[in-house]
Design an enzyme around this catalytic site. Structure first.
Site, mmCIF file in Angstrom:
data_model
loop_
_atom_site.group_PDB
_atom_site.id
_atom_site.type_symbol
_atom_site.label_atom_id
_atom_site.label_comp_id
_atom_site.label_asym_id
_atom_site.label_seq_id
_atom_site.Cartn_x
_atom_site.Cartn_y
_atom_site.Cartn_z
ATOM 1 N N LYS A 50 2.241 13.491 5.149
ATOM 2 C CA LYS A 50 3.478 14.340 3.795
ATOM 3 C C LYS A 50 3.293 16.196 3.779
ATOM 4 C CE LYS A 50 5.360 10.481 2.772
ATOM 5 N NZ LYS A 50 5.299 8.635 2.018
ATOM 6 N N ASP A 85 13.056 10.516 -2.500
ATOM 7 C CA ASP A 85 12.885 8.798 -1.802
ATOM 8 C C ASP A 85 13.924 8.747 -1.313
ATOM 9 O OD1 ASP A 85 10.763 8.411 -0.354
ATOM 10 O OD2 ASP A 85 9.918 7.527 -2.422
ATOM 11 N N GLN A 114 3.845 7.371 -4.838
ATOM 12 C CA GLN A 114 3.890 7.056 -3.812
ATOM 13 C C GLN A 114 3.632 5.062 -4.180
ATOM 14 O OE1 GLN A 114 3.648 8.194 -0.723
ATOM 15 N NE2 GLN A 114 2.748 6.273 0.127
#
Ligand code: NAP
Length: 293
Positions: free
Chosen positions: A53, A120, A97
């Site tokens: 990422k 997200d 995460q």
């Protein structure tokens, strides 16, 4: 031979569009977009995902604000870290995460993320926005699937779509996005009876069951479009999806490969959510609306 739904190539193309948007907007915004990835503990797979990422951020000009906290962190410390990122004017997207180390509950932490910085797209408010068709960050994996279909001119309107899997992460938002695109959608799960009879009715079949190669020739109608969300490490090495690609390839019209299909698109959609949040905050014009299903 089935058309290959090449997520890797599309991700590269979209990264160029995002990089252009960042270049165009930086002067007016006075800063680049920022994405903060919060990692807790030392799960090795998470370390790889986070590194990927951060590399993707660097490619499009998004600044990374990584924070790595020890597995022994108290919930209160994590909550404070999230609140600090919510208040940080350089940060447009926040990602916690997952999975968290054992003993830590993700629910209150995910709920604490500012919904407008929810990279997200999984905050309760944003799932509600998706349900109501209101703008907001979209769940990355299903949004990536929609972008893949669109890029190949596959319009779900009027088609029969079947989604295998009903998780909050993939199956449920996938079904909502396909429905919003005017498909007639059925969601299958582990209690569904006679799955092959159901999936054979699909013009578009999206599989997110987390079962290696469970979808075979008997599950598809000739000419179907099949998107494989699953990703598994084979015991003998290499990766596979939820679909038996060798069996389906001669039958279907289009198939997404594993690896190189949905996976790269998930990371790209994280960047899309971040760049869009930045554009909104600074009232920048953009041409990224086609990426918000
Ligand atoms: P999950 O939370 O485990 O959900 C799996 C869903 O599939 C559940 O709804 C389950 O039904 C259903 N299911 C399981 N076995 C089934 C069967 N035999 N027949 C029909 N339905 C069945 O998994 P997830 O988080 O949605 O992820 C699914 C897969 O996608 C995993 O392989 C994951 O690694 C992968 N994934 C990939 C990406 C990417 O970027 N490529 C992103 C996210 C996830 P019940 O609800 O009845 O239990």
């Amino acid at each position: 031979m089935a058309l290959r739904l090449d997520g890797k190539a599309l991700a590269k193309e979209l990264e160029q569009r995002l990089a252009q948007q960042v270049r165009n907007g930086c002067a007016q915004a006075g800063r680049p977009p920022g994405l903060a990835v919060l990692r807790v503990g030392d799960d090795p797979a998470s370390a790889v995902y986070v590194a990927n990422k951060e590399k993707a951020c660097a490619r499009v000009g998004v600044e990374s604000f990584g924070a790595h906290l020890p597995a022994s962190s108290q919930p209160q410390t994590l909550l404070k870290a999230i609140q600090a990122l919510n208040a940080d004017a350089r940060v447009d997207g926040i990602l916690l995460q997952l999975p968290l180390p054992e003993g830590l509950d993700e629910t209150p932490l995910l709920a604490a993320i500012d919904p407008d910085k929810d990279a997200d797209g999984l905050h309760t408010l944003n799932l509600g926005r998706l349900l109501k068709g209101e703008p907001g960050p979209r769940s990355c994996t299903p949004a990536g699937v929609m972008a893949m279909l669109r890029s190949q001119g596959i319009d779900p309107s009027g088609k029969r779509a079947v989604v295998v899997g009903r998780s909050i992460l993939v199956g449920q938002p996938m079904a909502l996005m396909l429905q919003a695109a005017n498909a007639t959608v059925t969601v299958a799960h582990s209690r569904t009876r006679d799955l092959p009879a159901l999936t054979r009715q699909a013009d578009i079949l999206v599989v997110a069951a987390g079962r290696p190669e469970m979808i075979g020739a008997e599950h598809v109608a000739p000419g179907a479009v099949v998107v494989d969300v699953g990703i598994h490490r084979r015991p003998e090495g290499g990766l596979c999806g939820d679909v038996n690609a060798a069996e389906l390839e001669p039958l279907v019209a289009a198939l997404s490969p594993v690896p190189g299909g949905v996976g790269p698109m998930t990371v790209t959609m994280l960047l899309v959510n971040t760049v869009l949040a930045w554009s909104r905050r600074h009232q920048l014009d953009h041409d990224l609306d086609d990426l918000v299903p």
